[in-house]
Every structure is written in C-alpha cells, then in structure tokens.
Design a protein around this motif. Structure first.
Motif, PDB file in Angstrom:
ATOM      1  N   ASN A  44       1.188   1.860 -13.429  1.00 37.14           N
ATOM      2  CA  ASN A  44       1.448   3.039 -12.619  1.00 37.14           C
ATOM      3  C   ASN A  44       0.969   4.342 -13.225  1.00 37.14           C
ATOM      4  O   ASN A  44       0.871   5.340 -12.549  1.00 37.14           O
TER       5      ASN A  44
ATOM      6  N   LEU B 108      -1.566   6.601 -13.951  1.00 40.21           N
ATOM      7  CA  LEU B 108      -2.966   6.740 -13.563  1.00 40.21           C
ATOM      8  C   LEU B 108      -3.779   7.444 -14.649  1.00 40.21           C
ATOM      9  O   LEU B 108      -4.993   7.558 -14.555  1.00 40.21           O
TER      10      LEU B 108
ATOM     11  N   LEU C 295      -5.823   2.807  -2.599  1.00 42.58           N
ATOM     12  CA  LEU C 295      -5.017   2.630  -3.807  1.00 42.58           C
ATOM     13  C   LEU C 295      -4.909   1.157  -4.182  1.00 42.58           C
ATOM     14  O   LEU C 295      -4.951   0.810  -5.358  1.00 42.58           O
TER      15      LEU C 295
ATOM     16  N   TRP D 129       1.609  -4.688 -10.989  1.00 40.32           N
ATOM     17  CA  TRP D 129       1.101  -4.188  -9.712  1.00 40.32           C
ATOM     18  C   TRP D 129      -0.399  -4.408  -9.581  1.00 40.32           C
ATOM     19  O   TRP D 129      -0.914  -4.543  -8.484  1.00 40.32           O
TER      20      TRP D 129
ATOM     21  N   GLY E  33       0.840  -1.201   0.000  1.00 40.38           N
ATOM     22  CA  GLY E  33       0.000   0.000   0.000  1.00 40.38           C
ATOM     23  C   GLY E  33       0.868   1.241   0.000  1.00 40.38           C
ATOM     24  O   GLY E  33       0.675   2.163  -0.796  1.00 40.38           O
TER      25      GLY E  33
ATOM     26  N   ILE F  79       2.784   1.677  -3.338  1.00 40.81           N
ATOM     27  CA  ILE F  79       1.949   2.278  -4.388  1.00 40.81           C
ATOM     28  C   ILE F  79       1.766   3.766  -4.115  1.00 40.81           C
ATOM     29  O   ILE F  79       1.879   4.594  -5.013  1.00 40.81           O
ATOM     30  N   LEU F  80       1.494   4.103  -2.844  1.00 37.50           N
ATOM     31  CA  LEU F  80       1.291   5.513  -2.492  1.00 37.50           C
ATOM     32  C   LEU F  80       2.492   6.361  -2.898  1.00 37.50           C
ATOM     33  O   LEU F  80       2.361   7.361  -3.588  1.00 37.50           O
TER      34      LEU F  80
ATOM     35  N   TYR G  93      -6.037  -0.163  -7.721  1.00 37.59           N
ATOM     36  CA  TYR G  93      -5.141  -0.906  -8.611  1.00 37.59           C
ATOM     37  C   TYR G  93      -5.699  -2.285  -8.942  1.00 37.59           C
ATOM     38  O   TYR G  93      -5.478  -2.796 -10.015  1.00 37.59           O
TER      39      TYR G  93
ATOM     40  N   SER H 110       4.892   5.748  -4.971  1.00 36.37           N
ATOM     41  CA  SER H 110       5.212   5.846  -6.389  1.00 36.37           C
ATOM     42  C   SER H 110       4.172   6.677  -7.120  1.00 36.37           C
ATOM     43  O   SER H 110       4.489   7.370  -8.077  1.00 36.37           O
ATOM     44  N   SER H 111       2.905   6.657  -6.648  1.00 40.94           N
ATOM     45  CA  SER H 111       1.931   7.477  -7.364  1.00 40.94           C
ATOM     46  C   SER H 111       2.072   8.951  -7.007  1.00 40.94           C
ATOM     47  O   SER H 111       1.644   9.819  -7.749  1.00 40.94           O
TER      48      SER H 111
END
Lengths: 269, 275
Positions: free
Chosen positions: B36, B38, B25, B243, A116, A119-120, B29, A122-123
């Motif tokens: 990645n 978005l 998230l 991912w 989690g 992902i946070l 995903y 990297s976004s």
C-alpha cells in the motif's frame, strides 16, 4: 406445429421451480420456528424476530442497509437520469466512449469492482465506513439507471423541448416539466433496479467497509458459521423487502396503464 | 436541446474517478511490489509468475473444472426448461418466465445460505433420509454441494436468453420443416436448436463468467478449505494482505471475462448479420 404432450412439461417445470424456491421457503418457514432446530418445526412463534429487534448490532445493520439503499437510489437516479439526457446530445465518439465505460461495472465481476474501489479508498486514505459504502453503491447503481433511462431519452421527441423553450420555459423548467415526465417509465425502472441492487448487495459492501459499519448482508455472512434462526429471520426480511419492491415496480405501472387505457376507452365512447 | 449537453459532465468526472482509476490501480498493483505504500513501489512481474506455482495453478484448474461442469449442467437443465416453457401459450409463458427471474433479484449470499440448512449433516435432507432408513450422507463441503449451489443460483441466467431466442423464433419454420418430411428429432436439431444458438451462447458465457468469479458459494457450501479463484482473491485482500498478488489474479480474471464478453458480442452480431 405438432401438439406437444403437456404431462412432462408441467412436471419438469414444477421440479425446476421447487429447486429454485424450496431452499428459500424452508429458510423462511424456520424463521418462524419456536425452537432453535433447523430441521423440526415445533410450532409458530415470532421469537426470532423479537430477538432481531433486541439486537442492537443487527438493528444498526438494518438502518445502514435501508439508509444506504435510499440515498444510493436517489443519488444514482438523479445522476443517471441527467447523464442519460445529456448523453443523447453528445458527440458520437464521446457518447460511445462513455457508454462503454458505463458498461464496465455491469460486466466486470463484482469482486473486481469491489477490490478496485477498496484499493482506491485506501490509497486516498479514505476511512472505510459509511461514506465509502455509499459512494460504491452509487457507483454500481448508476450504470443500471443510465441503461434503463437512455433508451427512453432516445425515443423522446426533441421538438417538444424546443417548443417549451420557444414558449419561454427555462431549460430547468423544460427539464422538469417536459422531458422528465416523458421518460418517467425509464426513470422508474432504473430506480427500482438501483434500490434492489443496493439493498441486496453483499460483495462490494463487504470489501469497501470497515470500522464496524455493516449492512445486513455482511452480518448474515459473518454469522453463517453458527446457523441460527435469527439469520433466517433477517434473510426473510430482506427477501420480503425485495419482493415488495418488485411487486410495486411491476404492478403499479400495470395498474396505471390499465387506468390510462380505461380512460382512453371512455373517451372513445 | 443543446443546453442539455453539459449534463453529462458530472458523470464524466465521476466515471473517471470511480471506474477508470480503480481499474488502473489494479493494473498498477499487479505489476509492482510494496503493497500500500506507493512511495517505495518497484515494478516486477513476480505477481504473475506466482500464479504458475502448483498450489495456485491447482486453484485455477479447479475453478475452471467447477465452472465448466456447472455451465454444462445449466445448459442441459436450462435448455430443457426454456424449451418446455416456450411450448405454452404466450400469457402463461410470461408468468412462468417471471417465476424464473424472481430468484435473480435475491442475492447469492441469501440463496446460498438457504441451502445450508437443507444440506448440512443434521439438515432437512439428512433427517429425511434418516427417517426413510437410508442413513445420513455428508453433502456439505463437497464438490457436489458447491456445484448444486452454483446451478441453483445461475440457472436463470441460462434460461432467460435461450427462452428469448426460442420465443422470437418464427414458428412457421417448424411447420415447414415437418411439411418437408423431417421428423421431430431432425426438426429440433436442424431448425429449433440452430436458431436458438445465439441465446445458448449468451447463456453459456453468463453462467461460466459468474461461476468462476463467485466467492460466496464455495465459501459457504465448500467450507474454509475450499478455494476457487474468487476465494483466492478474497484471501489476498482480507486475510493475507498481499494486495499485489490479489490484483494480479483479479486482472487476469477481468481481462479473461471482458475478452469473452467481447467475443460473444462479435458472434452475436455476425449471427444476426447472416440472417
């Protein structure tokens, strides 16, 4: 109650403890081996520890582990303690909600928390490295601080704080001079938990760092393929640090208690 | 004391940003494609369909199997240990339980690594067997090694709750049972075991949950080819780079685990209510 025979119990307990401790002890013993062998002990030496000190990659990881653990402990202790104090004065709905959210990182498997965060970061286009590791450690340490401080805050008698403020103390003075001393045992327990969790962490750190930033666990993980006594030495150091932290956490409060009890007895006389 | 109400505000923001959003998230995903970036996401359920693929189904079944075996062994060994410990004087019990908890503070990675030098083909156990003339055995990279590692790592999580249940049990109930003519076995099953069930359930959930989500133990003791759910997730994020699929698996894992914990709590409180 009928008396149980003690022969089997003792044997069983000894076997279980051997099961828990023999692997760790063997690992520690071989970190002092003078040869490369992991099966024959050929004499005591500190060779592998010298090797550790000479390896700049490993020393880098040690300093990352230590500084992250120190910073994460301080930040999560302050954040967790303030939150726990505020929590006791919050409306019930909000309080329950926050406590439940707070429980999520404790109950979720490490790997889910870790991805989690991965992902946070990297976004948000955060560069994975020291800062992301620190944020993550604060994230998973704080819930433990809150759960150990909150019960103490609930035991705290509000009228003491009100009295302090009636007598002219500012809220900040009240917090530092009245509330914090009263809930100190909880804060201390939370700090200890935070430190050991952070210093010991592998799973979360593994997913949220990169760009060459490593802590001790990540180094150990990357080196496990070629077993060598240097890793044993490194692991031994981690285990000793954790044990010392536990010892300090358990023995110091006990001694303090004894002192206090002793003093009370003196006064009784 | 009202002044201190606002102290929760930083954590309110913090927990929203670093606890809630990451979970959202993962959900996002898991139902999209496009990785990645978005900008070009598309909603889909393909990530979940992929799990039905025989290769992945096998991973799930294997994880369940290993998890169940580990939990069962931990129950047998752990119950015995907790029961045996509860037979000592209170002070001795505290010390013994302390020794059970110490390993829990040392992380799984180091404790698993410690097993490698014992189990490997030219490790301590094999060289010992060799000296006895039994010959070498291949222990590493088998189900046995993985289960051994898991049992060693997770046994304390079984012992502690069961011991807590046994320790707070009213001992006079056992005496009453003997006085009323029950023998040892009857007393154990009908009184002691029954009263310790909440602890057993807690221990079972803890051990099972931890055993199906670990990726360190199978990786170190099972080898690179040995894939359980945790390893599958790790692979998607670290080496494969899918991912979306990784998030779908994690979501299933997280939901299953949260439901189990919730159910355990329900059982716990209803058990408590009966008494």
């Amino acid at each position: 109650m009928k008396k149980r025979k003690k022969g089997f119990p003792i044997l069983y307990i000894v076997l279980c403890f051997l099961f828990f401790y023999v692997p760790i002890l063997v690992m520690m013993v071989f970190s002092f081996n003078s040869s490369r062998s992991l099966t024959r002990f050929e004499g005591f030496s500190l060779h592998w520890y010298e090797q550790l000190l000479a390896d700049s990659e490993i020393m880098g990881a040690v300093s990352v582990s230590v500084s992250i653990a120190a910073l994460a402990t301080i930040i999560s202790t302050v954040l967790g303690t303030l939150t726990a104090i505020g929590l006791s004065k919050t409306r019930r709905v909000l309080k329950e909600w926050l406590l439940n959210v707070n429980n999520l990182p404790i109950m979720n498997p490490d790997i889910v928390t870790a991805i989690g965060l991965m992902i946070l970061f990297s976004s948000m286009k955060f560069d994975k490295g020291y800062m992301t590791m620190l944020l993550s450690h604060v994230l998973f340490c704080t819930p433990y601080v809150i759960t150990s401080v909150y019960p103490k805050v609930r035991q705290f008698d509000d009228s003491l704080a009100n009295a302090a403020m009636d007598l002219g103390a500012s809220p900040f003075q009240t917090l530092i001079k009245v509330i914090v001393p009263c809930i100190k045992p909880g804060i201390f327990a939370g700090m200890l938990l935070a430190f050991t969790m952070s210093f010991d962490d592998f799973v979360v750190s593994y997913f949220v760092t990169g760009n060459g930033v490593q802590n001790i666990s990540i180094i150990v993980y990357n080196m496990t393929k070629r077993t060598n006594p240097t890793i044993n030495a490194l692991s031994t150091i981690v285990i000793v640090v954790i044990l010392v932290a536990l010892l300090i956490g358990n023995v110091v409060p006990m001694l303090a208690n004894k002192k206090k009890n002793g003093r009370l007895k003196e006064e009784e006389r | 004391m009202r002044h201190f109400k606002s102290l929760i505000r930083p954590y309110l923001v913090w927990s929203f940003l670093l606890i809630i959003i990451p979970l959202l998230l993962i959900v996002l995903y898991s139902v999209t494609t496009g990785g990645n970036s978005l900008l070009n996401i598309q909603f889909t359920l393909d990530n979940f369909k992929k799990i039905a693929d025989p290769i992945y189904r096998q991973v799930f079944l294997r994880s369940l199997k290993i998890g169940l075996i580990t939990t069962l062994i931990c129950l047998l060994l752990g119950y015995t240990l907790a029961y045996v410990i509860s037979g000592f004087r209170e002070r001795t019990q505290t010390t013994l339980i302390l020794f059970v908890t110490i390993p829990m503070w040392i992380n799984t990675l180091l404790r698993t690594y410690a097993w490698i030098s014992l189990l490997s083909d030219n490790g301590v156990i094999n060289s010992f067997l060799n000296r006895l003339g039994i010959g070498r055995m291949s222990i590493m990279y088998t189900d046995f090694a993985v289960i051994l590692g898991m049992v060693c790592d997770l046994l304390p999580f079984m012992v502690i709750p069961i011991h807590t249940a046994l320790a707070k049990m009213d001992k006079s109930l056992i005496e009453a049972s003997y006085d009323l003519g029950a023998n040892r076995r009857q007393t154990f099953w009908k009184v002691t075991f029954k009263l310790s069930i909440p602890g057993v359930i807690n221990g079972l959930t803890m051990v099972f949950l931890l055993s199906i989500s670990t990726f360190v133990i199978p990786k170190l003791l099972g080898g690179g080819q040995y894939v359980l759910i945790g390893n599958l997730i790790e692979k998607q994020f670290i080496s494969v780079g899918d991912w979306n699929f990784g998030s779908a698996i994690s979501l299933i894992l997280a939901v299953a685990i949260l439901i189990m914990i919730w159910a355990t709590k329900k059982i716990d409180t209803s058990e408590g209510g009966e008494r």
